[in-house]
Design an enzyme around this catalytic site. Structure first.
Site, PDB file in Angstrom:
ATOM      1  N   LEU A   1      -6.857   3.378  11.349  1.00 56.38           N
ATOM      2  CA  LEU A   1      -7.256   2.107  11.948  1.00 56.38           C
ATOM      3  C   LEU A   1      -6.429   1.806  13.195  1.00 56.38           C
ATOM      4  O   LEU A   1      -6.956   1.402  14.232  1.00 56.38           O
ATOM      5  CB  LEU A   1      -7.101   0.985  10.925  1.00 56.38           C
ATOM      6  CG  LEU A   1      -7.375  -0.442  11.396  1.00 56.38           C
ATOM      7  CD1 LEU A   1      -8.801  -0.588  11.881  1.00 56.38           C
ATOM      8  CD2 LEU A   1      -7.078  -1.436  10.285  1.00 56.38           C
TER       9      LEU A   1
ATOM     10  N   ASN B   1      -4.332   9.068   1.331  1.00 54.30           N
ATOM     11  CA  ASN B   1      -4.681   8.407   2.589  1.00 54.30           C
ATOM     12  C   ASN B   1      -5.014   9.397   3.696  1.00 54.30           C
ATOM     13  O   ASN B   1      -6.146   9.470   4.148  1.00 54.30           O
ATOM     14  CB  ASN B   1      -3.528   7.514   3.059  1.00 54.30           C
ATOM     15  CG  ASN B   1      -3.856   6.040   2.943  1.00 54.30           C
ATOM     16  OD1 ASN B   1      -4.781   5.648   2.251  1.00 54.30           O
ATOM     17  ND2 ASN B   1      -3.085   5.214   3.631  1.00 54.30           N
TER      18      ASN B   1
ATOM     19  N   ASP C   1      -1.462  13.049  21.309  1.00 56.51           N
ATOM     20  CA  ASP C   1      -0.141  12.818  20.723  1.00 56.51           C
ATOM     21  C   ASP C   1      -0.105  13.227  19.256  1.00 56.51           C
ATOM     22  O   ASP C   1       0.969  13.295  18.652  1.00 56.51           O
ATOM     23  CB  ASP C   1       0.238  11.344  20.843  1.00 56.51           C
ATOM     24  CG  ASP C   1       0.596  10.953  22.274  1.00 56.51           C
ATOM     25  OD1 ASP C   1       0.655  11.855  23.132  1.00 56.51           O
ATOM     26  OD2 ASP C   1       0.815   9.760  22.528  1.00 56.51           O
TER      27      ASP C   1
ATOM     28  N   ASP D   1       0.820  -1.207   0.000  1.00 58.23           N
ATOM     29  CA  ASP D   1       0.000   0.000   0.000  1.00 58.23           C
ATOM     30  C   ASP D   1       0.861   1.268   0.000  1.00 58.23           C
ATOM     31  O   ASP D   1       0.483   2.283  -0.598  1.00 58.23           O
ATOM     32  CB  ASP D   1      -0.916   0.008   1.222  1.00 58.23           C
ATOM     33  CG  ASP D   1      -2.081  -0.975   1.071  1.00 58.23           C
ATOM     34  OD1 ASP D   1      -2.244  -1.526  -0.032  1.00 58.23           O
ATOM     35  OD2 ASP D   1      -2.813  -1.180   2.055  1.00 58.23           O
ATOM     36  N   GLY D   2       2.019   1.230   0.665  1.00 55.86           N
ATOM     37  CA  GLY D   2       2.896   2.405   0.678  1.00 55.86           C
ATOM     38  C   GLY D   2       3.383   2.775  -0.704  1.00 55.86           C
ATOM     39  O   GLY D   2       3.463   3.958  -1.058  1.00 55.86           O
TER      40      GLY D   2
END
Length: 281
Positions: free
Chosen positions: A180, A135, A165, A61-62
């Site tokens: 996710l 994304n 954070d 996916d990257g």
């Protein structure tokens, strides 16, 4: 389709055996093929040719995200060959490669448009830096371990003050990524919406917020406790980074650019999700 670009991740296809397999098959069928190999200190093409009909991405996916960022101007359709692990965005498994290539050549496929995000960082020196993401656009701390404070407005109206954070602004396509892992919801990738998901919020009642695709989100970096300056990093698809500090603001909205994905299978998102969940057990 007559002109293909094979976009290969050197770390996933180390000896370029699958790249050669694709090129040999397409050339045997009379197709024009270019190859772009990406990896550390290695790029065989500096750009994607404008007359490319299809980008075949080899990796996970990257790698698909990287190719999508490069193809955003041309809207060249993309299809992924899964050489990674989960591969939510990849359509082809190596075992069915030749059959898939034959279907691309004959036009036996459909296309699916995925929305993208545009982010404009307004810096305190008056400059503006801009980028796009398929994304997500993620804000995370830079420097020492510390809680980040955010002021968030939607369509000019104050939404909330967050202590966390970090913050993820994601598309439906990105719902299976960092969103996710941070506890955000899974969304059918063809949907049209924007999600805000805080990363480890320092509160008991701060959860993901789902917004309209027409909404405009402004995230301001205020001073932290005792008037100290905050430093934050904004990442676009975990690729391009823009540093922010107290007084800076980023405006995020749906982009006019889209990413076109090629679909060969009629498998639903829920079927894919079920299979991926079983694989990850």
């Amino acid at each position: 389709m007559r002109h293909f670009l094979v976009y290969t991740n050197r770390y996933k296809d180390r000896k370029l055996l699958i790249t050669k397999r694709i090129c040999d098959f397409l050339k045997l069928k009379g197709q024009h093929v270019d190859v772009k190999v990406v990896g550390k200190d290695e790029e065989s093409l500096s750009h994607i040719p404008w007359d490319t009909d299809c980008i075949i991405v080899l990796g996970g996916d990257g790698t698909v995200l990287q190719a999508a960022r490069e193809a955003k101007q041309q809207h060249t359709p993309i299809i992924g060959v899964n050489l990674g692990t989960l591969g939510y965005m990849t359509e082809i498994e190596p075992s069915g490669l030749e059959e898939a290539l034959e279907r691309l050549i004959t036009g036996d496929y459909t296309q699916e448009s995925r929305m993208m995000l545009n982010g404009k960082a307004h810096l305190s020196d008056g400059s503006i830096q801009e980028d796009w993401a398929l994304n997500d656009i993620t804000l995370s701390r830079s420097g020492p371990l510390q809680i980040i404070r955010f002021n968030i407005r939607v369509n000019g109206r104050f939404l909330n003050h967050y202590k966390a954070d970090g913050m993820i602004v994601t598309t439906p396509t990105g719902s299976t990524g960092y969103n996710l892992s941070a506890g955000g919801p899974l969304v059918e990738p063809g949907a049209r919406l924007i999600m805000l998901t805080p990363i480890c919020p320092h509160s008991l009642n701060q959860r993901s917020i789902i917004l309209s695709p027409e909404d405009i989100i402004e995230i301001e970096i205020p001073e932290c406790q005792e008037g100290r300056t905050q430093t934050v990093e904004v990442n676009f698809d975990a690729s391009h980074m823009i540093p922010l500090r107290t007084g800076d603001m980023i405006r995020i909205a749906r982009s006019e650019k889209v990413t076109e994905f090629i679909r060969l299978n009629q498998v639903s998102f829920l079927d894919v999700l079920h299979r991926k969940m079983q694989e990850s057990v």
